[in-house]
Design a protein around this motif. Structure first.
Motif, short mmCIF file in Angstrom:
data_model
loop_
_atom_site.label_atom_id
_atom_site.label_comp_id
_atom_site.label_asym_id
_atom_site.label_seq_id
_atom_site.Cartn_x
_atom_site.Cartn_y
_atom_site.Cartn_z
N GLU A 88 0.84 -1.20 0.00
CA GLU A 88 0.00 0.00 0.00
C GLU A 88 0.88 1.26 0.00
O GLU A 88 0.55 2.25 -0.66
N GLU A 89 2.00 1.24 0.73
CA GLU A 89 2.91 2.40 0.76
C GLU A 89 3.54 2.63 -0.63
O GLU A 89 3.64 3.78 -1.09
N LEU A 90 3.97 1.55 -1.26
CA LEU A 90 4.58 1.68 -2.59
C LEU A 90 3.58 2.20 -3.61
O LEU A 90 3.91 3.02 -4.47
N LEU A 91 2.32 1.71 -3.48
CA LEU A 91 1.30 2.19 -4.43
C LEU A 91 1.01 3.66 -4.20
O LEU A 91 0.81 4.42 -5.16
N ALA A 92 1.02 4.11 -2.95
CA ALA A 92 0.78 5.52 -2.65
C ALA A 92 1.89 6.40 -3.20
O ALA A 92 1.65 7.57 -3.54
N LYS A 93 3.13 5.86 -3.34
CA LYS A 93 4.26 6.64 -3.87
C LYS A 93 4.46 6.41 -5.36
O LYS A 93 5.48 6.81 -5.92
N ASN A 94 3.49 5.74 -5.96
CA ASN A 94 3.57 5.39 -7.39
C ASN A 94 4.78 4.53 -7.70
O ASN A 94 5.29 4.52 -8.83
N ALA A 95 5.26 3.79 -6.67
CA ALA A 95 6.40 2.91 -6.88
C ALA A 95 5.97 1.46 -6.97
O ALA A 95 6.79 0.57 -7.21
N GLY A 96 4.70 1.21 -6.72
CA GLY A 96 4.18 -0.16 -6.80
C GLY A 96 2.95 -0.19 -7.68
O GLY A 96 2.49 0.83 -8.19
N THR A 97 2.42 -1.38 -7.83
CA THR A 97 1.24 -1.55 -8.69
C THR A 97 0.04 -1.95 -7.84
O THR A 97 0.16 -2.50 -6.73
N ALA A 98 -1.13 -1.72 -8.40
CA ALA A 98 -2.37 -2.12 -7.74
C ALA A 98 -2.49 -3.64 -7.67
O ALA A 98 -3.05 -4.20 -6.72
N VAL A 99 -1.94 -4.31 -8.68
CA VAL A 99 -2.00 -5.78 -8.69
C VAL A 99 -1.23 -6.35 -7.51
O VAL A 99 -1.69 -7.27 -6.81
N ALA A 100 -0.03 -5.77 -7.24
CA ALA A 100 0.77 -6.24 -6.11
C ALA A 100 0.06 -5.97 -4.79
O ALA A 100 0.08 -6.80 -3.86
N ARG A 101 -0.60 -4.80 -4.71
CA ARG A 101 -1.35 -4.48 -3.49
C ARG A 101 -2.48 -5.46 -3.28
O ARG A 101 -2.71 -5.98 -2.18
N ASP A 102 -3.22 -5.75 -4.35
CA ASP A 102 -4.37 -6.67 -4.25
C ASP A 102 -3.92 -8.08 -3.88
O ASP A 102 -4.58 -8.78 -3.09
N GLN A 103 -2.80 -8.48 -4.42
CA GLN A 103 -2.29 -9.81 -4.10
C GLN A 103 -1.89 -9.91 -2.64
O GLN A 103 -2.15 -10.93 -1.96
#
Length: 370
Positions: free
Chosen positions: A123-138
């Motif tokens: 969730e932190e990486l997605l908030a910084k645009n460093a991660g993906t939504a797919v990774a968060r959902d997984q």
């Protein structure tokens, strides 16, 4: 010449001797007899049935887990309390199952902790645009799966603890326990069947069938007789009367198609354990306000082909009184017709009496007891 004249003299003497008993009997006077007066006693209407003793609670003891029977913790035939240990099955295997289940719970907790950290990082990486939504959902799905695995592990632990608890077989009720089927060293389990039986003792139920005819008669008296006030008295097969009174607490909702009877049940105190489950007894029901009836001792009754009668004393002579009886009251019999109150009834010495014989009446050593 003297021998010839002696024979007629002897014959005359013999005839005189044979003729003497009536005269002798007349000299003996009236025959002494023991009498009691016919008395009035309060008597309730009574009906008698055949019943069977039943325990309100009767529990078969069974093993719920499989293992070697390590101990038998009771004495056969004794009274056991609710919750008292009866049998013990060896524990080590079940204790090991508990420990294994505890380990599975700890692993599930660790996996849940890791999945939670991974979900927060995603969730932190997605908030910084460093991660993906797919990774968060997984990561979210992994956390939910870990929660489910923990619940499963905890359930398995609870099951293991319950099974460990089943190694101590306890009595579910208070009562007397019977003869054990298995002894120490046997392998027992759910498939072994009944290990023993515990039967409650106080109070006891007595069930008895009442014919349709008697039941309909009782319904006619509805409003006059309250079933809750009907006295239930128990008689044992040897004729003795149980010293506790019972009360009717149940009437079946249907009539048996095969016997045309309805089942009634009475609740009877059993503080001394005299009533035994399965015992066959006679049940006497008494209801309604007592009515005054003439009673006499049963010992006074004489029976012949015409029925029953007694000898009474009237004007110093024995007279026959034919009776119509109506049941018993302890050692006495209820007289419906044939006697008057206070009339002296012979209970001792009537074996030699004949109607019209002169008698000398004396009080007998018997009192009427209800």
């Amino acid at each position: 010449m003297s021998r010839v004249t002696a024979k007629p003299a002897a014959a005359l003497a013999l005839l005189a001797f044979l003729a003497s008993p009536p005269a002798l009997a007349q000299q003996q006077g009236p025959i002494p007899v023991g009498v009691v007066p016919a008395e009035l006693k309060p008597v309730s209407e009574a009906m008698e049935f055949v019943g069977r003793v039943e325990a309100p609670e009767k529990v078969d003891i069974r093993a719920r887990v499989k293992g070697m029977l390590e101990e038998v913790l009771f004495k056969e035939g004794e009274t056991v309390k609710e919750g008292q240990p009866l049998y013990r099955i060896e524990k080590p295997l079940f204790e090991a199952d508990v420990q294994q289940a505890e380990g599975d719970v700890e692993r599930a907790k660790a996996a849940l902790t890791l999945s939670k950290i991974q979900r927060e990082r995603a969730e932190e990486l997605l908030a910084k645009n460093a991660g993906t939504a797919v990774a968060r959902d997984q990561s979210v799905a992994n956390e939910e799966s870990s929660k489910g695995a923990l619940l499963t592990a905890e359930a398995a632990l609870n099951t293991a603890k319950i099974n460990l608890g089943y190694t101590d077989i306890v009595s579910p009720i208070t009562g007397r326990i019977g003869r054990t089927v298995f002894t120490r060293g046997h392998i027992v389990g759910p498939e072994s069947g009944v290990l023993d039986t515990v039967v409650s003792q106080d109070p006891m139920y007595i069930t008895f069938p009442v014919s349709q005819r008697d039941y309909l008669e009782a319904q006619k008296e509805e409003g006059k007789v309250d079933l809750a006030n009907v006295e239930v008295r128990v008689k044992f097969p040897d004729g003795t009367i149980y010293d506790q009174l019972g009360r009717i607490n149940f009437v079946d909702v249907s009539v048996s198609r095969t016997t045309d009877t309805v089942i009634l049940r009475a609740d009877v105190p059993n503080p001394k354990g005299k009533l035994v489950d399965g015992q066959l007894v006679r049940v006497e029901l008494k209801a309604g306000a007592p009515e005054e009836r003439i009673v006499i001792p049963q010992a006074a009754l004489i029976a012949d082909q015409a029925g029953v009668y007694v000898f009474a004393v009237e004007d110093g002579k024995a007279v026959v009184r034919r009776l119509k009886t109506g049941g018993t009251l302890g050692p006495n019999v209820i007289v419906m017709e044939g006697l008057k109150v206070g009339e002296p009834v012979v209970i001792d010495g009537f074996e030699a009496l004949r109607p019209g014989a002169a008698v000398r009446a004396v009080p007998a050593n018997t009192s009427l007891k209800g």
